[in-house]
Structures are given as structure tokens and as C-alpha cells.
Motif scaffolding. Structure first.
Motif, PDB file in Angstrom:
ATOM      1  N   LYS A  47       0.664  -0.852  -0.299  1.00 34.61           N
ATOM      2  CA  LYS A  47       0.068   0.192  -0.568  1.00 34.61           C
ATOM      3  C   LYS A  47       0.800   1.567  -0.236  1.00 34.61           C
ATOM      4  O   LYS A  47       0.264   2.284  -0.230  1.00 34.61           O
ATOM      5  CB  LYS A  47      -0.965   0.081   1.268  1.00 34.61           C
ATOM      6  CG  LYS A  47      -0.441   0.226   2.699  1.00 34.61           C
ATOM      7  CD  LYS A  47      -2.042   0.551   3.667  1.00 34.61           C
ATOM      8  CE  LYS A  47      -1.157   0.462   4.628  1.00 34.61           C
ATOM      9  NZ  LYS A  47      -2.322  -0.023   5.946  1.00 34.61           N
ATOM     10  N   HIS A  48       1.693   0.557   0.441  1.00 33.21           N
ATOM     11  CA  HIS A  48       3.179   2.345   0.174  1.00 33.21           C
ATOM     12  C   HIS A  48       3.837   2.552  -0.560  1.00 33.21           C
ATOM     13  O   HIS A  48       4.364   3.711  -0.680  1.00 33.21           O
ATOM     14  CB  HIS A  48       4.202   2.109   1.765  1.00 33.21           C
ATOM     15  CG  HIS A  48       3.426   2.370   3.192  1.00 33.21           C
ATOM     16  ND1 HIS A  48       2.352   3.423   3.404  1.00 33.21           N
ATOM     17  CD2 HIS A  48       3.266   1.629   4.121  1.00 33.21           C
ATOM     18  CE1 HIS A  48       1.737   2.638   4.211  1.00 33.21           C
ATOM     19  NE2 HIS A  48       1.967   1.718   5.174  1.00 33.21           N
ATOM     20  N   SER A  49       3.951   1.209  -2.206  1.00 34.27           N
ATOM     21  CA  SER A  49       4.365   1.595  -2.926  1.00 34.27           C
ATOM     22  C   SER A  49       3.049   1.614  -3.808  1.00 34.27           C
ATOM     23  O   SER A  49       2.958   0.686  -4.419  1.00 34.27           O
ATOM     24  CB  SER A  49       5.415   0.456  -3.467  1.00 34.27           C
ATOM     25  OG  SER A  49       5.809   0.186  -4.616  1.00 34.27           O
ATOM     26  N   GLY A  50       3.281   2.423  -5.104  1.00 36.69           N
ATOM     27  CA  GLY A  50       2.805   3.267  -5.882  1.00 36.69           C
ATOM     28  C   GLY A  50       2.700   1.503  -7.361  1.00 36.69           C
ATOM     29  O   GLY A  50       1.980   1.709  -7.865  1.00 36.69           O
ATOM     30  N   ALA A  51       4.576   2.043  -7.199  1.00 38.34           N
ATOM     31  CA  ALA A  51       4.709   1.434  -7.982  1.00 38.34           C
ATOM     32  C   ALA A  51       4.382  -0.307  -8.171  1.00 38.34           C
ATOM     33  O   ALA A  51       4.044  -1.028  -9.267  1.00 38.34           O
ATOM     34  CB  ALA A  51       6.421   0.819  -8.149  1.00 38.34           C
ATOM     35  N   ALA A  52       4.766  -0.996  -6.673  1.00 41.20           N
ATOM     36  CA  ALA A  52       3.798  -2.354  -6.545  1.00 41.20           C
ATOM     37  C   ALA A  52       3.038  -2.192  -6.783  1.00 41.20           C
ATOM     38  O   ALA A  52       2.501  -3.480  -7.666  1.00 41.20           O
ATOM     39  CB  ALA A  52       4.812  -2.649  -4.785  1.00 41.20           C
ATOM     40  N   VAL A  53       1.809  -1.770  -6.515  1.00 48.49           N
ATOM     41  CA  VAL A  53       0.576  -1.264  -6.462  1.00 48.49           C
ATOM     42  C   VAL A  53      -0.230  -1.845  -8.238  1.00 48.49           C
ATOM     43  O   VAL A  53      -0.540  -2.510  -9.000  1.00 48.49           O
ATOM     44  CB  VAL A  53      -0.445  -0.552  -6.135  1.00 48.49           C
ATOM     45  CG1 VAL A  53      -1.731  -0.304  -6.871  1.00 48.49           C
ATOM     46  CG2 VAL A  53      -0.485  -0.628  -5.167  1.00 48.49           C
ATOM     47  N   ASP A  54       1.206  -0.206  -8.898  1.00 48.58           N
ATOM     48  CA  ASP A  54       0.987  -0.703 -10.346  1.00 48.58           C
ATOM     49  C   ASP A  54       1.590  -1.702 -11.084  1.00 48.58           C
ATOM     50  O   ASP A  54       0.653  -2.745 -12.019  1.00 48.58           O
ATOM     51  CB  ASP A  54       1.725   0.371 -11.141  1.00 48.58           C
ATOM     52  CG  ASP A  54       0.840   1.374 -10.488  1.00 48.58           C
ATOM     53  OD1 ASP A  54      -0.860   2.202 -10.544  1.00 48.58           O
ATOM     54  OD2 ASP A  54       1.576   2.768 -11.116  1.00 48.58           O
ATOM     55  N   ASN A  55       2.185  -2.299 -10.536  1.00 47.69           N
ATOM     56  CA  ASN A  55       2.828  -4.167 -10.965  1.00 47.69           C
ATOM     57  C   ASN A  55       1.933  -5.369 -11.488  1.00 47.69           C
ATOM     58  O   ASN A  55       1.305  -6.010 -11.636  1.00 47.69           O
ATOM     59  CB  ASN A  55       3.816  -3.789 -10.463  1.00 47.69           C
ATOM     60  CG  ASN A  55       5.586  -3.053 -10.626  1.00 47.69           C
ATOM     61  OD1 ASN A  55       5.189  -2.725 -12.399  1.00 47.69           O
ATOM     62  ND2 ASN A  55       6.129  -3.482 -10.244  1.00 47.69           N
ATOM     63  N   LEU A  56       1.233  -5.005  -9.559  1.00 50.73           N
ATOM     64  CA  LEU A  56       0.192  -5.384  -9.172  1.00 50.73           C
ATOM     65  C   LEU A  56      -1.181  -5.898 -10.278  1.00 50.73           C
ATOM     66  O   LEU A  56      -1.744  -7.318 -11.056  1.00 50.73           O
ATOM     67  CB  LEU A  56      -0.591  -5.561  -8.038  1.00 50.73           C
ATOM     68  CG  LEU A  56      -1.306  -6.823  -7.335  1.00 50.73           C
ATOM     69  CD1 LEU A  56      -1.347  -7.714  -7.414  1.00 50.73           C
ATOM     70  CD2 LEU A  56      -1.955  -5.530  -5.815  1.00 50.73           C
ATOM     71  N   ILE A  57      -1.291  -4.789 -10.148  1.00 48.98           N
ATOM     72  CA  ILE A  57      -2.971  -5.008 -11.004  1.00 48.98           C
ATOM     73  C   ILE A  57      -2.392  -4.834 -13.076  1.00 48.98           C
ATOM     74  O   ILE A  57      -3.251  -5.481 -12.882  1.00 48.98           O
ATOM     75  CB  ILE A  57      -2.951  -2.880 -11.078  1.00 48.98           C
ATOM     76  CG1 ILE A  57      -3.503  -2.772 -10.296  1.00 48.98           C
ATOM     77  CG2 ILE A  57      -4.024  -2.742 -12.807  1.00 48.98           C
ATOM     78  CD1 ILE A  57      -4.172  -1.301  -9.472  1.00 48.98           C
ATOM     79  N   THR A  58      -0.878  -4.999 -13.356  1.00 52.00           N
ATOM     80  CA  THR A  58      -0.060  -5.255 -14.722  1.00 52.00           C
ATOM     81  C   THR A  58      -0.670  -6.551 -14.753  1.00 52.00           C
ATOM     82  O   THR A  58      -1.045  -7.408 -15.234  1.00 52.00           O
ATOM     83  CB  THR A  58       0.984  -4.720 -15.018  1.00 52.00           C
ATOM     84  OG1 THR A  58       1.071  -2.790 -14.390  1.00 52.00           O
ATOM     85  CG2 THR A  58       1.197  -4.969 -16.246  1.00 52.00           C
ATOM     86  N   GLU A  59       0.373  -7.605 -13.644  1.00 50.01           N
ATOM     87  CA  GLU A  59      -0.556  -8.492 -13.492  1.00 50.01           C
ATOM     88  C   GLU A  59      -1.225  -9.590 -13.586  1.00 50.01           C
ATOM     89  O   GLU A  59      -1.247 -10.528 -13.951  1.00 50.01           O
ATOM     90  CB  GLU A  59       1.274  -8.988 -12.395  1.00 50.01           C
ATOM     91  CG  GLU A  59       1.195 -10.629 -12.171  1.00 50.01           C
ATOM     92  CD  GLU A  59       2.058 -10.805 -10.371  1.00 50.01           C
ATOM     93  OE1 GLU A  59       2.939 -10.215 -10.511  1.00 50.01           O
ATOM     94  OE2 GLU A  59       1.378 -12.281 -10.595  1.00 50.01           O
ATOM     95  N   ILE A  60      -1.989  -8.726 -13.142  1.00 53.36           N
ATOM     96  CA  ILE A  60      -3.349  -9.917 -12.433  1.00 53.36           C
ATOM     97  C   ILE A  60      -4.100  -9.282 -13.950  1.00 53.36           C
ATOM     98  O   ILE A  60      -4.924 -10.524 -14.803  1.00 53.36           O
ATOM     99  CB  ILE A  60      -4.683  -8.616 -11.555  1.00 53.36           C
ATOM    100  CG1 ILE A  60      -3.452  -9.226 -10.159  1.00 53.36           C
ATOM    101  CG2 ILE A  60      -5.919  -9.323 -11.675  1.00 53.36           C
ATOM    102  CD1 ILE A  60      -4.482  -8.833  -9.349  1.00 53.36           C
TER     103      ILE A  60
END
Ligand code: ATP
Length: 89
Positions: A47-60
Motif C-alpha cells: 500500500k505504500h508503493s505506487g509502483a508495487a500497486v501498478d505492477n500488481l494490477i498489470t500482473e492480474i
């Protein structure tokens, strides 16, 4: 070691872990008792990493559309208060 409780599955062992997630082996409770891998992404870790959230959405998004013999097939995607769960076979 305690495993997460995921509705509809019996989690049997830990398979591995990545930067934001832990992957477990599980068996479906009903039907064919299929064996699956469930990737549990810890929301508190992304939740504190915008890049991690973006990567997660892209992966899904990619896993929902890709069909290839060498790429895991995403069967289900769920979330609860602690985890986002990707169920693959
Ligand atoms: N479908 C699967 N079947 C068996 N093991 C798996 C499966 N998916 C992941 N694993 C195991 O879990 C580990 C973590 O996978 P995950 O996808 O979370 O992270 P990663 O992509 O390897 O790393 P990172 O997220 O840091 O880039 C893998 O290295 C592997 O050992």
C-alpha cells in the motif's frame, strides 16, 4: 507455521515467497479437489508503493487474458482485509 485461511481451500504448504507475496499450495474443498497455487499478496506491504500497486494490477490484468502452456492460468482472484489472492493452476 500457520497458513492463511482462504475460503473454499485447504492450504497445505508454502511454495515460495516474492517481494510482496507468499505462494501456497492448496486443494479445493469441493468438486474435483484440484491442486492449485495461491499467491497471497499482503496489502500492508504494497500500500505504500505506487509502483508495487501498478505492477500488481498489470500482473492480474495480463494473467486474466493470457493463455499459454508455459504460463500459469489464473483461475480466480479474490481479496479480504489482509490479502489479495491469485489462484493459479
Ligand atoms: N504457480 C506456482 N507454482 C509453484 N510455485 C510457485 C508458483 N508461483 C510462484 N511460486 C513460487 O513462489 C515464489 C514467489 O513467487 P512470486 O510470483 O510471488 O514472486 P516472484 O515473481 O518470484 O518475485 P518478485 O515478486 O519479488 O518479483 C516463486 O519464486 C516460486 O518459488
Amino acid at each position: 507455521m500457520s497458513f492463511p485461511k482462504i475460503e473454499g481451500y485447504v492450504v497445505t504448504e508454502k511454495l515460495g515467497s516474492g517481494s510482496y507475496s507468499t505462494v501456497y499450495k492448496a486443494i479445493t474443498k469441493v468438486g474435483a479437489r484440484s491442486t492449485v497455487a495461491i499467491k497471497c499478496i499482503d496489502k500492508s506491504r504494497v500500500k505504500h508503493s505506487g509502483a508495487a500497486v501498478d505492477n500488481l494490477i498489470t500482473e492480474i490484468r495480463l494473467l486474466k487474458t493470457l493463455t499459454h502452456p508455459h504460463i500459469v492460468n489464473m483461475k480466480q482472484f479474490t481479496w479480504d482485509d489482509r490479502y489479495v489472492n491469485n489462484d493459479t493452476a
